[in-house]
Design an enzyme around this catalytic site. Structure first.
Site, PDB file in Angstrom:
ATOM      1  N   CYS A 160       0.754  -1.293   0.065  1.00 19.43           N
ATOM      2  CA  CYS A 160      -0.175  -0.070  -0.064  1.00 19.43           C
ATOM      3  C   CYS A 160       0.786   1.127  -0.016  1.00 19.43           C
ATOM      4  O   CYS A 160       0.628   2.305  -0.724  1.00 19.43           O
ATOM      5  CB  CYS A 160      -0.788  -0.065   0.897  1.00 19.43           C
ATOM      6  SG  CYS A 160      -0.305  -0.270   2.836  1.00 19.43           S
TER       7      CYS A 160
ATOM      8  N   HIS B 174      -2.730   0.287   6.950  1.00 25.08           N
ATOM      9  CA  HIS B 174      -3.266   0.417   5.564  1.00 25.08           C
ATOM     10  C   HIS B 174      -3.377   1.741   5.121  1.00 25.08           C
ATOM     11  O   HIS B 174      -4.063   2.670   6.247  1.00 25.08           O
ATOM     12  CB  HIS B 174      -4.319  -0.491   5.329  1.00 25.08           C
ATOM     13  CG  HIS B 174      -4.493  -0.779   4.007  1.00 25.08           C
ATOM     14  ND1 HIS B 174      -3.680  -1.098   3.132  1.00 25.08           N
ATOM     15  CD2 HIS B 174      -5.844  -0.312   3.278  1.00 25.08           C
ATOM     16  CE1 HIS B 174      -4.269  -1.141   1.924  1.00 25.08           C
ATOM     17  NE2 HIS B 174      -5.524  -0.626   1.956  1.00 25.08           N
TER      18      HIS B 174
ATOM     19  N   HIS C 110      -5.836   1.366  -3.870  1.00 32.04           N
ATOM     20  CA  HIS C 110      -4.933   0.688  -2.693  1.00 32.04           C
ATOM     21  C   HIS C 110      -4.403  -0.449  -3.007  1.00 32.04           C
ATOM     22  O   HIS C 110      -4.797  -0.919  -4.237  1.00 32.04           O
ATOM     23  CB  HIS C 110      -5.787   0.710  -1.476  1.00 32.04           C
ATOM     24  CG  HIS C 110      -6.970  -0.287  -1.516  1.00 32.04           C
ATOM     25  ND1 HIS C 110      -7.361  -1.006  -0.473  1.00 32.04           N
ATOM     26  CD2 HIS C 110      -7.775  -0.783  -2.514  1.00 32.04           C
ATOM     27  CE1 HIS C 110      -8.106  -1.821  -0.544  1.00 32.04           C
ATOM     28  NE2 HIS C 110      -8.303  -1.745  -1.946  1.00 32.04           N
TER      29      HIS C 110
END
Length: 240
Positions: A127, A195, A207
């Site tokens: 990410c 994240h 993402h």
């Protein structure tokens, strides 16, 4: 590839076996030559690393036009995703030789590839890696690379996102003020923020979720319920 270069590469691969051999092909302006290098990786049987000093010495002899390394005991010569990512970072062509089989292939940097469909590789294609690439390409903003090849969030003692978002120039904004390019920080099956996604408008985010291909995804209830904060880079506050 010229036979004399290939012969030199094979000879070096044989010398370094069972470790991965590595080196550089340099164009001197008059000829091309292979410069064997020392593999300084901590795990030379699986990876390779060329020291900056050796690379600088090679550059004194001419232009580096290819990075070479070997895959020992590889019956099928298939470049790994790690190879491809590192080639992308290097910006020049790579040559890979299998030893003792003697097969050879080349790969080139993937320029301007799509943000979606990228394979997951923790520490290199995850990410934060996607955010780094997006911000560099879309906004010419260089962020520091905090990606590491381990699941750092599992012990709950490390908090890489929380420790660094402010130092990287991000400022918290409200959900009702979310704009293109904002970063959505989340906790996914973890006790710490682990994240982050890029808001790309129309209630969608870009993402790279753990173990999956990078994707454009609706910013629905699942991700909203797990959102910790939304942040905007200081250089984007005047952007529409």
């Amino acid at each position: 590839m010229r036979q004399r270069l290939f012969n030199a590469i094979i000879k070096h691969a044989e010398k370094e076996y069972p470790n991965e051999a590595c080196g550089l092909i340099v164009d001197t302006g008059k000829t091309q030559k292979f410069i064997p290098c020392k593999n300084i990786s901590d795990n030379p049987k699986e990876h390779f690393q060329i020291s900056p000093d050796e690379q600088l010495k090679a550059e004194e002899q001419g232009e580096i036009i290819m990075i070479i390394h070997s895959h020992p005991d590889s019956p099928m010569l298939v470049p790994s995703e790690f190879d491809r990512i590192q080639c992308d970072y290097s910006g020049i062509e790579w040559g890979i030789v299998s030893f003792p089989e003697g097969d050879f292939c080349t790969i080139s940097p993937r320029c301007d590839r799509d943000y979606t469909g990228r394979q997951w590789l923790l520490g290199y294609a995850d990410c934060w890696s996607l955010i780094l690439d997006y911000y560099q390409r879309e906004y010419n903003i260089t962020l520091k690379n905090y990606s590491v090849p381990r699941e750092w969030w599992e012990n709950g003692k490390e908090n890489i996102y929380e420790d660094h978002w402010q130092t990287e120039g991000f400022i918290e904004v409200e959900l009702n003020d979310i704009k293109l390019g904002d970063i959505i920080m989340m906790r996914l099956n973890a006790n710490v923020t682990n994240h982050a996604a890029i808001y790309i408008g129309d209630n969608r985010l870009l993402h790279h979720a753990f173990g999956q291909l990078s994707s454009r995804t609706p910013y629905g209830k699942y991700y909203r319920d797990r959102t910790v904060r939304i942040v905007r880079h200081k250089e984007l506050f005047d952007a529409k």
